[in-house]
Design an enzyme around this catalytic site. Sequence first.
Site, PDB file in Angstrom:
ATOM      1  CE1 TYR A  51      39.975  54.665  47.663  1.00 22.56           C
ATOM      2  CE2 TYR A  51      37.814  54.059  48.506  1.00 22.56           C
ATOM      3  CZ  TYR A  51      38.602  54.603  47.516  1.00 22.56           C
ATOM      4  OH  TYR A  51      38.017  55.071  46.371  1.00 22.56           O
ATOM      5  CG  ASP A  53      41.325  47.211  51.039  1.00 18.51           C
ATOM      6  OD1 ASP A  53      41.878  46.735  50.026  1.00 18.51           O
ATOM      7  OD2 ASP A  53      40.534  48.168  50.991  1.00 18.51           O
ATOM      8  CE  LYS A 108      40.645  51.969  43.066  1.00 17.34           C
ATOM      9  NZ  LYS A 108      40.607  52.056  44.502  1.00 17.34           N
ATOM     10  NE  ARG A 167      18.541  40.349  43.496  1.00 14.29           N
ATOM     11  CZ  ARG A 167      17.773  39.488  44.177  1.00 14.29           C
ATOM     12  NH1 ARG A 167      18.300  38.740  45.135  1.00 14.29           N
ATOM     13  NH2 ARG A 167      16.491  39.361  43.916  1.00 14.29           N
TER      14      ARG A 167
HETATM   15  C1  LIG Z   1      39.549  52.010  45.462  1.00 11.45           C
HETATM   16  C2  LIG Z   1      39.679  51.349  46.758  1.00 11.45           C
HETATM   17  C3  LIG Z   1      38.549  50.890  47.454  1.00 11.45           C
HETATM   18  C4  LIG Z   1      37.137  51.105  46.941  1.00 11.45           C
HETATM   19  O1  LIG Z   1      36.892  50.357  45.800  1.00 11.45           O
HETATM   20  P1  LIG Z   1      35.850  50.771  44.636  1.00 11.45           P
HETATM   21  O2  LIG Z   1      35.999  49.670  43.662  1.00 11.45           O
HETATM   22  O3  LIG Z   1      36.285  52.115  44.130  1.00 11.45           O
HETATM   23  O4  LIG Z   1      34.501  50.838  45.268  1.00 11.45           O
HETATM   24  C5  LIG Z   1      38.749  50.222  48.646  1.00 11.45           C
HETATM   25  N1  LIG Z   1      39.992  50.026  49.148  1.00 11.45           N
HETATM   26  C6  LIG Z   1      41.088  50.482  48.523  1.00 11.45           C
HETATM   27  C7  LIG Z   1      42.435  50.233  49.130  1.00 11.45           C
HETATM   28  C8  LIG Z   1      40.981  51.148  47.304  1.00 11.45           C
HETATM   29  O5  LIG Z   1      42.089  51.599  46.702  1.00 11.45           O
END
Ligand SMILES: *Cc1c(COP(=O)(O)O)cnc(C)c1O
Length: 395
Positions: free
Chosen positions: A111, A184, A209, A59
């Site tokens: 998001y 983000d 993604k 961890r």
């Molecule tokens: C999918 C997504 C998230 C969340 O990520 P996870 O890996 O699904 O927890 C956050 N920000 C954006 C822009 C996303 O597309």
Amino acid sequence: MTDSNMMVLKKKPGFATVAIRAGQDPEKWNSAAVTPPIVTSATYKKPSPSKHNGYHYSRTGNPTRKTLEECLVALDGGSRAIAFGSGLAAVTAIVNLLQQGDHLLSSSDVYGGTMVRFSDSCTRSGIEVTYTDFTDIELVKAAVKDNTKIIWLETPTNPLMKVVDIAAVVEVARSHGNILVAVDNTFLTPYLQNPLDFGVDIVVYSMSKYINGHTDVIMGAVIVKDEELGKRFKFLQESMGGVPSAFDCYLVNRSLKTLALRMERHMTSALFIAKWLETHPKIIKVMHPGLPSHPQHELMMKQSRGHSGVFSFDHCGNLENSTKFLLALKVITLADSLGGVESLAGSPCVTSHVELTAAQRAELGITDSMVRVSIGLEDPEDLLADVKQALEVAF
Ligand SMILES: *Cc1c(COP(=O)(O)O)cnc(C)c1O
């Protein structure tokens, strides 16, 4: 390639070189493995009761995770990258920097899961959160308060594909002193946009993604330049415990090696389809920052090196036409998420934004006739043929 090997290159190594080589030095493994091993061990033998050889419990630190983090930090030009078990675990760590009485200012169409985390954490901890349209910098200036601690933005936004001027937001934050700016960067990845270069403090990714890009891993990361902030996130990674598995770290590390190639193809294929849709009689509007018709096209060209495979469009029908279109698709899959090798499509009004009232959706501009697509890496001609035939079925 070690860092000193990189020095023999006359100029800074390019993105693909870094993505394939950074953190991957074979000499760091006793076996001299060229491909980093998947170290699944939860614990590590110590040379003495009070000492360890760099790792003592997975961890806190794991060699496969470290390899991935070293590559990520090099790609974004930070001082530290911290991997989390999901994008939202990374978001949660950032929210954890706040305490009672603080204010979080966020761009309005972030998001959905991020918004849920903001409202839940903030309501329960006495943290204020407000949202505003960041495409108008005057609104951002007006929304900053004395207790604002973090300004949060996504660019381009989802599903409206609005582009926010990162440098302008950083300037607002700096004019107030101690406000952290978090971006983000999930949609563009470090291949297309490096928020740290604009003075941003925290970059966050859902690596589920584009960065992983093969629709088979859930993972997130935070990347920072400031060492103190890096230490804080390292502490949060350890003490909150939301760490990814060694196997998943291996997969994402492997995926990084093709990120440059994948993003190029996502980019050209998506633009090809978006341009075709723009000329279709049933399509009212195509929201794609790479199109000159996009309101922030110039800004996007200035602050990033391109766009991803995600865009949205509005047709002249209603939700029923959207449903017919989505069900008629044969190559593209009706599914949530984005950024993978497979093309996906969906209807934001009944998925990502279903929790909002019809009036709230209307205010944001998320209509019943909006379809969002994530163009994958299939042959673009096949994707176009699919979109074409599905539109014929839908109308
Ligand atoms: C999918 C997504 C998230 C969340 O990520 P996870 O890996 O699904 O927890 C956050 N920000 C954006 C822009 C996303 O597309």
